[in-house]
Design a protein around this motif. Structure first.
Motif, PDB file in Angstrom:
ATOM      1  N   UNK A 151      26.748  10.222  49.776  1.00 29.30           N
ATOM      2  CA  UNK A 151      25.649  10.686  50.684  1.00 29.30           C
ATOM      3  C   UNK A 151      25.418  12.206  50.331  1.00 29.30           C
ATOM      4  N   UNK A 152      26.473  13.091  50.046  1.00 26.79           N
ATOM      5  CA  UNK A 152      26.106  14.421  50.021  1.00 26.79           C
ATOM      6  C   UNK A 152      25.167  14.568  48.679  1.00 26.79           C
ATOM      7  N   UNK A 153      25.463  13.770  47.516  1.00 25.76           N
ATOM      8  CA  UNK A 153      24.817  13.844  46.355  1.00 25.76           C
ATOM      9  C   UNK A 153      23.200  13.445  46.810  1.00 25.76           C
ATOM     10  N   UNK A 154      22.913  12.381  47.547  1.00 21.32           N
ATOM     11  CA  UNK A 154      21.807  12.094  48.051  1.00 21.32           C
ATOM     12  C   UNK A 154      20.911  12.908  48.530  1.00 21.32           C
ATOM     13  N   UNK A 155      21.698  13.915  49.368  1.00 20.98           N
ATOM     14  CA  UNK A 155      20.943  14.907  50.223  1.00 20.98           C
ATOM     15  C   UNK A 155      20.633  16.087  49.356  1.00 20.98           C
ATOM     16  N   UNK A 156      21.242  16.432  48.223  1.00 24.95           N
ATOM     17  CA  UNK A 156      20.835  17.332  47.108  1.00 24.95           C
ATOM     18  C   UNK A 156      20.442  16.601  45.957  1.00 24.95           C
ATOM     19  N   UNK A 157      19.178  16.217  45.998  1.00 21.84           N
ATOM     20  CA  UNK A 157      18.757  15.406  44.901  1.00 21.84           C
ATOM     21  C   UNK A 157      18.341  16.219  43.726  1.00 21.84           C
ATOM     22  N   UNK A 158      17.929  17.364  43.873  1.00 17.59           N
ATOM     23  CA  UNK A 158      17.372  18.099  42.696  1.00 17.59           C
ATOM     24  C   UNK A 158      17.651  19.757  42.708  1.00 17.59           C
ATOM     25  N   UNK A 159      17.249  20.481  41.961  1.00 15.65           N
ATOM     26  CA  UNK A 159      17.866  21.774  41.968  1.00 15.65           C
ATOM     27  C   UNK A 159      17.116  22.566  42.827  1.00 15.65           C
ATOM     28  N   UNK A 160      15.835  22.392  43.365  1.00 13.12           N
ATOM     29  CA  UNK A 160      15.179  23.080  44.415  1.00 13.12           C
ATOM     30  C   UNK A 160      15.894  22.893  45.582  1.00 13.12           C
ATOM     31  N   UNK A 161      16.644  21.564  46.083  1.00 12.54           N
ATOM     32  CA  UNK A 161      17.081  21.606  47.409  1.00 12.54           C
ATOM     33  C   UNK A 161      18.559  22.290  47.215  1.00 12.54           C
ATOM     34  N   UNK A 162      19.231  22.357  46.182  1.00 16.58           N
ATOM     35  CA  UNK A 162      20.235  23.147  45.852  1.00 16.58           C
ATOM     36  C   UNK A 162      20.157  24.565  46.050  1.00 16.58           C
ATOM     37  N   UNK A 163      19.140  25.057  45.212  1.00 16.10           N
ATOM     38  CA  UNK A 163      18.899  26.505  45.408  1.00 16.10           C
ATOM     39  C   UNK A 163      18.677  26.896  47.077  1.00 16.10           C
ATOM     40  N   UNK A 164      17.744  26.194  47.672  1.00 16.07           N
ATOM     41  CA  UNK A 164      17.563  26.457  49.004  1.00 16.07           C
ATOM     42  C   UNK A 164      18.737  26.447  49.790  1.00 16.07           C
ATOM     43  N   UNK A 165      19.762  25.503  49.865  1.00 16.91           N
ATOM     44  CA  UNK A 165      20.905  25.495  50.496  1.00 16.91           C
ATOM     45  C   UNK A 165      21.812  26.623  50.169  1.00 16.91           C
TER      46      UNK A 165
END
Length: 279
Positions: free
Chosen positions: A23-37
């Motif tokens: 579920x966590x992996x689905x939430x952070x699907x790309x590097x843009x979402x990861x950087x934002x977090x």
């Protein structure tokens, strides 16, 4: 003690609950979402973040714009991507990848030495060159992944750890080693003029419950409260979500750690952990 954001939540890694990991992996699907977090987490009060050199991690570091001089902790190599490359397209694909990503000058500097001596330490500059984006902020800490560190320890090829550290420093970074065997690694470091230095960080599992702490909780606890010239980073400090948070926090604060790394997919949890570990 500085607090660093871990990366397990970004890549679906949860040692206690595989479903939560997915579920966590689905939430952070790309590097843009990861950087934002990551940036929101740093705004909450974290000192930096740690990420490995898989495809998403590499893309993130290649395009990351630092905010407030946050520390970047980057771990290499990511063996699975090379294994997948070989499994899917054969050894020739791996060779093509190495050549396409490496300058002719570096190939000429390293390959003849390897061919003549058959010593794998001469391939270390190639590995470092492949795994570290040129845009990684100078002064960041670059770690050797535990699967490689511990293999080297098992083979007693300690010279490879020194070669890695020298190459990392040559490129303008600080060397780090991730291990599941901190006591064995420490016994070697004490004898090494290359590794027994203030710019080196050793990362290892440590937590109140003893979850995945090797060789045992008691000896690692003693190691973590003793004095070292190099820096200590504790990971899995909350037993991958399986431990009592209050007891875990109190335990970690009692140690002589320079860094504590932890992850979560929820900002509210990160803020809570920052408050607990900082007070």
């Amino acid at each position: 003690m500085k607090l660093i954001l871990g990366d397990n939540q970004f890549f679906g890694i949860n040692h206690n609950d595989l479903q939560k990991g997915l579920q966590s992996k689905t939430k952070f699907g790309d590097e843009v979402k990861i950087e934002e977090f990551i940036k929101k987490s740093i705004d909450l009060g974290l000192d930096g973040f740690m990420i490995n050199s898989n495809d998403l991690g590499y893309k993130l570091i290649s395009n990351y714009s630092p905010m407030n001089k946050e520390e970047i902790h980057y771990s290499i190599p990511y063996p699975h991507k090379y294994a997948s490359m070989v499994n899917e397209n054969g050894m020739l694909s791996l060779l093509k990848f190495f050549i396409s990503k490496t300058s002719i000058l570096l190939l000429l500097r390293t390959l003849p030495k390897f061919v003549i001596t058959q010593n794998v330490k001469h391939l270390m500059p190639l590995t470092v060159n492949l795994e570290i984006p040129k845009s990684l902020t100078k002064g960041s800490t670059v770690y050797l992944q535990n699967i490689v560190t511990d293999l080297i320890l098992g083979l007693k090829r300690f010279d490879l750890l020194e070669t890695f550290s020298k190459e990392i420093r040559r490129k303008g970074y600080k060397p780090g080693l991730i291990t599941l065997n901190p006591l064995i690694l420490d016994s070697y470091i004490k004898k090494s003029k290359v590794l027994n230095k203030e710019d080196v960080t050793i990362c290892f599992n440590i937590n109140q419950s003893g979850f995945n702490v090797f060789p045992n909780k008691e000896s690692v606890n003693e190691f973590a409260v003793s004095t070292h010239k190099y820096k200590l980073m504790g990971m899995s400090i909350f037993s991958s979500g399986g431990g009592d948070i209050e007891k875990s926090t109190k335990f970690i604060k009692s140690l002589k750690l320079n860094y504590a790394v932890f992850g979560s997919s929820k900002l509210v949890n990160i803020q809570s952990n920052i408050n607990s570990l900082s007070n």
